[in-house]
Write an enzyme that holds these catalytic residues in place. Structure first.
Site, PDB file in Angstrom:
ATOM      1  N   THR A  44       0.845  -1.203   0.000  1.00  0.00           N
ATOM      2  CA  THR A  44       0.000   0.000   0.000  1.00  0.00           C
ATOM      3  C   THR A  44       0.877   1.249   0.000  1.00  0.00           C
ATOM      4  O   THR A  44       1.997   1.210   0.508  1.00  0.00           O
ATOM      5  CB  THR A  44      -0.871  -0.061   1.270  1.00  0.00           C
ATOM      6  OG1 THR A  44      -1.812  -1.105   1.100  1.00  0.00           O
ATOM      7  CG2 THR A  44      -1.587   1.231   1.574  1.00  0.00           C
ATOM      8  N   ARG A  63     -14.303  -6.963   0.029  1.00  0.00           N
ATOM      9  CA  ARG A  63     -13.578  -6.721   1.294  1.00  0.00           C
ATOM     10  C   ARG A  63     -12.960  -5.322   1.292  1.00  0.00           C
ATOM     11  O   ARG A  63     -12.346  -4.903   0.318  1.00  0.00           O
ATOM     12  CB  ARG A  63     -12.480  -7.775   1.446  1.00  0.00           C
ATOM     13  CG  ARG A  63     -11.579  -7.616   2.688  1.00  0.00           C
ATOM     14  CD  ARG A  63     -10.280  -6.926   2.346  1.00  0.00           C
ATOM     15  NE  ARG A  63      -9.332  -6.908   3.461  1.00  0.00           N
ATOM     16  CZ  ARG A  63      -8.256  -6.132   3.496  1.00  0.00           C
ATOM     17  NH1 ARG A  63      -7.987  -5.329   2.499  1.00  0.00           N
ATOM     18  NH2 ARG A  63      -7.452  -6.162   4.522  1.00  0.00           N
ATOM     19  N   VAL A  64     -13.137  -4.576   2.358  1.00  0.00           N
ATOM     20  CA  VAL A  64     -12.479  -3.276   2.502  1.00  0.00           C
ATOM     21  C   VAL A  64     -11.499  -3.383   3.662  1.00  0.00           C
ATOM     22  O   VAL A  64     -11.837  -3.936   4.714  1.00  0.00           O
ATOM     23  CB  VAL A  64     -13.515  -2.164   2.782  1.00  0.00           C
ATOM     24  CG1 VAL A  64     -12.818  -0.825   2.978  1.00  0.00           C
ATOM     25  CG2 VAL A  64     -14.504  -2.056   1.625  1.00  0.00           C
ATOM     26  N   GLY A  65     -10.281  -2.871   3.455  1.00  0.00           N
ATOM     27  CA  GLY A  65      -9.268  -2.907   4.512  1.00  0.00           C
ATOM     28  C   GLY A  65      -9.234  -1.606   5.294  1.00  0.00           C
ATOM     29  O   GLY A  65     -10.125  -0.760   5.207  1.00  0.00           O
ATOM     30  N   ASP A  66      -8.153  -1.438   6.029  1.00  0.00           N
ATOM     31  CA  ASP A  66      -8.003  -0.259   6.894  1.00  0.00           C
ATOM     32  C   ASP A  66      -7.706   1.021   6.126  1.00  0.00           C
ATOM     33  O   ASP A  66      -8.032   2.123   6.578  1.00  0.00           O
ATOM     34  CB  ASP A  66      -6.834  -0.490   7.859  1.00  0.00           C
ATOM     35  CG  ASP A  66      -5.525  -0.671   7.095  1.00  0.00           C
ATOM     36  OD1 ASP A  66      -5.445  -1.594   6.264  1.00  0.00           O
ATOM     37  OD2 ASP A  66      -4.596   0.143   7.284  1.00  0.00           O
ATOM     38  N   THR A 117       0.232   1.021   6.724  1.00  0.00           N
ATOM     39  CA  THR A 117       0.192  -0.088   5.786  1.00  0.00           C
ATOM     40  C   THR A 117       0.353  -1.359   6.604  1.00  0.00           C
ATOM     41  O   THR A 117       0.849  -1.323   7.724  1.00  0.00           O
ATOM     42  CB  THR A 117       1.292   0.021   4.716  1.00  0.00           C
ATOM     43  OG1 THR A 117       1.232  -1.129   3.864  1.00  0.00           O
ATOM     44  CG2 THR A 117       2.689   0.104   5.319  1.00  0.00           C
ATOM     45  N   GLY A 118      -0.081  -2.462   6.057  1.00  0.00           N
ATOM     46  CA  GLY A 118       0.064  -3.723   6.779  1.00  0.00           C
ATOM     47  C   GLY A 118      -1.211  -4.524   6.748  1.00  0.00           C
ATOM     48  O   GLY A 118      -2.095  -4.285   5.931  1.00  0.00           O
ATOM     49  N   GLY A 160      -4.579  -5.353   7.330  1.00  0.00           N
ATOM     50  CA  GLY A 160      -5.610  -4.367   7.595  1.00  0.00           C
ATOM     51  C   GLY A 160      -6.590  -4.685   8.707  1.00  0.00           C
ATOM     52  O   GLY A 160      -7.025  -3.783   9.428  1.00  0.00           O
TER      53      GLY A 160
HETATM   54  N1  ASP Z   1      -3.536  -2.394   4.755  1.00  0.00           N
HETATM   55  C1  ASP Z   1      -3.919  -2.832   3.447  1.00  0.00           C
HETATM   56  C2  ASP Z   1      -5.182  -3.614   3.532  1.00  0.00           C
HETATM   57  O1  ASP Z   1      -5.347  -4.393   4.458  1.00  0.00           O
HETATM   58  C3  ASP Z   1      -2.889  -3.670   2.786  1.00  0.00           C
HETATM   59  C4  ASP Z   1      -1.531  -3.080   2.753  1.00  0.00           C
HETATM   60  O2  ASP Z   1      -1.179  -2.226   3.542  1.00  0.00           O
HETATM   61  O3  ASP Z   1      -0.755  -3.472   1.876  1.00  0.00           O
HETATM   62  O4  ASP Z   1      -5.997  -3.488   2.650  1.00  0.00           O
END
Ligand code: ASP
Length: 314
Positions: free
Chosen positions: A180, A208-211, A231-232, A234
């Site tokens: 991300t 699906r929606v992430g953080d 990032t990470g 989510g």
């Molecule tokens: N945080 C993002 C998600 O979970 C993924 C990422 O940071 O690469 O959608």
């Protein structure tokens, strides 16, 4: 008196292999240059964040825009958020499939809508009504990601660990798929802004929606506290509303460096999560922390740019 501008960006935190480092550093350098030159010309922090993130969305290296990770059914589905810390105006889009630059759609929501957040075809329609061109989803799909998806799905079917990671598949997905992009900026008027854009996680379920695009989770900005982009993995970041958690620590007196480290410690200690964070206070102090093997970042101030993949800014 004008404030000295600062731009801090990231291009993901994960177990980035050696052969990917150069491309990440190039992408970070291009994004820093685009965003910081705007700040030097007197643009706002929101303009600089939007520009830096758009450069990384256009770069296939990152999990944002073209080159994003693919959903279980082989499509690109993206989320982005942009926030102006001077007035808390915010624009978010999620599950968009036909926009090359979701961060520009987020900017339109921030500027032109009484609402904060649009999803799916409604978000695409809003962007088109405000002048953005829609593309085909296949224009955003790259061969590298199709291969990565086939490999992950084959390993999942066979119950095998991903061969590129020595742990189990669950660990591989947690540690590998976090590319991300995000940016935080301080402009000469003393205002801060934050933006985050993502294609989400590899092999995610459609819808699906992430953080990343959720306000206070993967992104937040308030002149009274700090600007943050994460990032990470989510789901744990969302459960902890970690972006807001981190900026509140700055408001309570922690330095951005202390708050960044505390946020990553909390993410791991409470939920075993992995990720990376960038933080910027309205006084120009920065913080960066990650518990993944690597994180791609870049920092520019009037003293010049610094960037790296494994090191913290110092
Ligand atoms: N945080 C993002 C998600 O979970 C993924 C990422 O940071 O690469 O959608």
């Amino acid at each position: 008196m004008t404030t000295k501008p600062v731009l801090l960006i990231h291009g993901g935190a994960w177990a980035m292999p050696d052969q990917e480092i150069a491309a990440h550093e190039r992408g970070i350098a291009n994004a820093l240059a685009a965003g910081y030159s705007l700040l030097e010309q007197g643009a706002t922090a929101v303009d600089a964040v939007e520009a830096a993130v758009a450069v990384m969305e256009d770069d296939e290296t990152f999990d944002a825009g073209r080159g994003s990770f693919l959903t279980q059914d082989g499509r690109v589905q993206m989320d982005a958020l942009l926030m102006d810390g001077s007035n808390l105006r915010t624009g978010g889009v999620a599950c968009v499939e036909r926009l090359r630059n979701p961060i520009r759609a987020a900017r339109l929501v921030l500027d032109k809508s009484p609402h904060v957040y649009f999803v799916g075809t409604g978000a695409e329609r809003f962007a088109r009504q405000h002048g953005m061109l829609l593309c085909e989803n296949m224009d955003l799909v790259v061969r590298r990601e199709q291969e990565r998806l086939y490999k992950a799905q084959a390993a999942e079917l066979a119950g095998l660990p991903d061969e590129t990671f020595s742990g189990n598949l669950e660990a591989a997905i947690k540690l590998q798929s976090h590319d991300t992009v995000g940016a935080v900026a301080l402009d000469q008027y003393g205002n801060i802004s934050a933006g985050t854009s993502t294609g989400g996680t590899l092999n995610k379920a459609p819808g699906r929606v992430g953080d990343s695009s959720l306000i206070g989770c993967g992104c937040y900005a308030d002149n009274l506290s700090a600007a943050v982009s994460l990032t990470g993995w989510g789901e744990p970041i969302m459960k902890l509303v970690l972006g807001k958690w981190a900026v509140d620590r700055v408001a309570a007196g922690a330095t951005p460096a202390e708050a960044a480290q505390a946020a990553i410690d909390y993410l791991f200690g409470r939920l075993g999560g992995y990720g990376g964070i960038i933080l910027l206070g309205p006084d120009g102090q920065v913080g960066l922390a990650h518990n993944t093997p690597r994180m791609a970042w870049g920092l520019q101030t009037p003293n010049g740019p610094q960037l790296g993949v494994t090191r913290n800014p110092g």
